[in-house]
Design a protein around this motif. Structure first.
Motif, mmCIF file in Angstrom:
data_model
loop_
_atom_site.group_PDB
_atom_site.id
_atom_site.type_symbol
_atom_site.label_atom_id
_atom_site.label_comp_id
_atom_site.label_asym_id
_atom_site.label_seq_id
_atom_site.Cartn_x
_atom_site.Cartn_y
_atom_site.Cartn_z
ATOM 1 N N ARG B 124 0.836 -1.205 0.000
ATOM 2 C CA ARG B 124 0.000 0.000 0.000
ATOM 3 C C ARG B 124 0.871 1.256 0.000
ATOM 4 N NH1 ARG B 124 -3.558 -1.804 4.016
ATOM 5 N NH2 ARG B 124 -2.264 -0.807 5.580
ATOM 6 N N LEU B 125 1.918 1.237 0.828
ATOM 7 C CA LEU B 125 2.811 2.400 0.886
ATOM 8 C C LEU B 125 3.511 2.608 -0.459
ATOM 9 C CD1 LEU B 125 4.375 1.850 4.438
ATOM 10 C CD2 LEU B 125 2.743 3.635 3.784
ATOM 11 N N ARG B 127 2.417 1.623 -3.442
ATOM 12 C CA ARG B 127 1.443 2.115 -4.430
ATOM 13 C C ARG B 127 1.154 3.599 -4.219
ATOM 14 N NH1 ARG B 127 -0.645 -2.965 -3.452
ATOM 15 N NH2 ARG B 127 -2.145 -2.222 -1.913
ATOM 16 N N GLU B 128 0.981 3.985 -2.963
ATOM 17 C CA GLU B 128 0.710 5.399 -2.675
ATOM 18 C C GLU B 128 1.879 6.290 -3.086
ATOM 19 O OE1 GLU B 128 -2.165 4.375 1.158
ATOM 20 O OE2 GLU B 128 -0.316 5.526 1.468
ATOM 21 N N SER B 129 3.093 5.748 -2.971
ATOM 22 C CA SER B 129 4.276 6.549 -3.321
ATOM 23 C C SER B 129 4.420 6.692 -4.828
ATOM 24 C CB SER B 129 5.535 5.885 -2.755
ATOM 25 O OG SER B 129 5.894 4.771 -3.566
#
Lengths: 321, 321
Positions: B124-125, B127-129
């Protein structure tokens, strides 16, 4: 009933023997008695006392419960034969191993061995013998620990408020109940026991069933028996009070032939102690610990891990189960 | 794809650093990368290499999985801040502990940590980045052990035929994959890591979840965390390769305040090794083993037994789970 302790240093072995032989003779009168010999110093000393007091009127059984160490039943019977004391070997392996099936709780395991021994196997032998007296090797430490609720010793009834005559149909005589282990060894030597008997390391009643954590299946008993043979051979020369191998139930990751082997762990305990009330791990040389580990890993099927106990008693106890 | 090993003795650290910094720069180009820092020497060295290659275009996370040692998350973040490398602390304790609930099998435990890390939290981190590159601290020993099927390392995909781009949506760069632990320490030191980082004992990905046999509940993690603090404090001066406390699932008989306490066992392992491929138990002085046992028995709730590992790797492995 308060028990007056006779310490090892205050024990006059010849007087103690004479007193106990007389007490047994007085109690049994012209009757007969039976006892079970395990080969430990306690039951060996009791066998000698009973033999001196009663001669042929004492019937001694060695009960093979399937939980003894390699070769032990025949060795013990043969040592007593050499002392002129007849001992009958009774095979009850199937009965004990059957009673232990499916049991994992330590207290239930001890209870299953106790009940199988007293109510069934030995109870039957006692009834068949017609004897009304049972000689038993209870020592003071057994009483202390049972009363304190630390462990349910197999041979302590009166102190728990159980009347053995009512419960099992016979009276129990406990000639060693004022002694602890060190004093029993002195008495045993004075009774003419050979060193392998009076100096034998303690091996409690539940035997190898107390040396496996979890269910005492025939296969797991066989596994810990192999580890026990190694530990006893390698540690016999240490002069330690007691030493043992314990098969854990936990499985740990190991590797064999370059691949994962999710295997067994054997714990080794070796104790310095005078009377088992307090005990410290023996400071074995690391060369010896290495040899122990190497032999166990080579000889015990599935073993991938070996540990050495470093905790004192208390808060540990001598046995893990 | 065969990997060419660079041994500790043949490593030219400055050249290695220059080569890897260039390789990372070339691969990432003008893009961005992320990495997860655990505070171990592997991920610390990778963080330094990535920072040199990419500066602000590297985003580094420290993920608190609830399985770290006492005080560890803040200590690691603070050490990197002092090196001028920004690290974001991300709290994912509930997610990891939830994923571990009810799991007792060692491989499933590792898999739960891996999946929670890659698919969920870190995935998730990443993808968010928006980053397409992931820097990872895989070393050669991880690859060997995973390919051999000894342990499923959390950070080896390609060697198992898993395409991380397809499976997780990003490409993995592994600048340390030619090195073993001793060479990583040399490189880490040359990268400017302080001694507590380049000399830090290994602490694998599943962290304290790998230090409990059986289910890694929050309470059992807290228990082994206390034992770990004691073991690391007392063994820090030994120069050993790695040392750890392991909470067993087996219960053993002990005594406290004169009564039975059916309690916990803590196993201590301390290893001498160069590169983790083979290892031997450190020959600790018995005075130190006594102190270890006494502190664990005093400080760790419910502990009545402490053992010390005496088996070498192989057939043991460094970790028990």
């Amino acid at each position: 009933m308060a028990i007056t302790e006779i310490t090892g240093s205050s024990l006059d072995p010849q007087r103690f023997i004479a007193d106990q032989v007389k007490a047994i003779s007085d109690a049994v009168g012209s009757g007969t008695a039976v006892n079970a010999l395990s080969g430990g110093v306690d039951s060996s000393a009791v066998t000698m006392l009973g033999h001196r007091a009663l001669g042929d009127r004492l019937k001694t059984y060695f009960i093979d419960n399937g939980l003894m160490r390699a070769g032990e039943p025949r060795q013990v019977v043969s040592m007593f034969r050499q002392l002129g004391v007849p001992v009958e070997l009774h095979d009850a392996r199937a009965e004990f191993l059957g009673a232990l099936e499916g049991i994992t709780d330590p207290e239930e395991k001890r209870e299953a061995v106790t009940q199988t021994f007293y109510r069934h196997v030995f109870g039957r032998l006692v009834r068949e013998s017609g004897a009304k007296y049972l000689l038993q090797g209870t020592i003071l430490t057994d009483v202390d620990e049972t009363v304190a609720g630390i462990k349910r010793q197999h041979n302590v009834f009166e102190q728990l408020g159980i009347d053995p005559q009512e419960a099992f149909g016979y009276r129990i005589l406990e000639p060693l109940v004022q002694l602890r282990k060190d004093a029993v060894r002195i008495a045993g030597r004075a009774l003419g026991l050979p060193a392998p008997l009076f100096d034998r390391i303690p091996f409690p009643g539940p035997a190898l069933a107390a040396r496996v954590i979890g269910e005492a299946t025939p296969e797991r008993i066989a596994t810990v028996r192999r580890a026990t043979t190694i530990v006893e051979r390698l540690l016999a020369g240490t002069g330690a009070f007691q030493y043992m191998a314990i098969l854990h139930e936990d499985r740990v990751t190991g590797m064999r032939d370059g691949r994962r082997d999710f295997g067994r762990q054997i714990e080794v305990r070796c104790w310095d102690s005078v009377d088992a009330r307090v005990a410290a791990p023996t400071r074995l040389p690391f060369e010896l610990l290495d040899t122990l580990a190497a032999e166990i890993l080579r000889e015990v099927p599935g073993a991938v891990s070996v540990t050495y106990n470093i905790a004192p008693k208390p808060p540990s106890t001598i046995e893990a189960v």
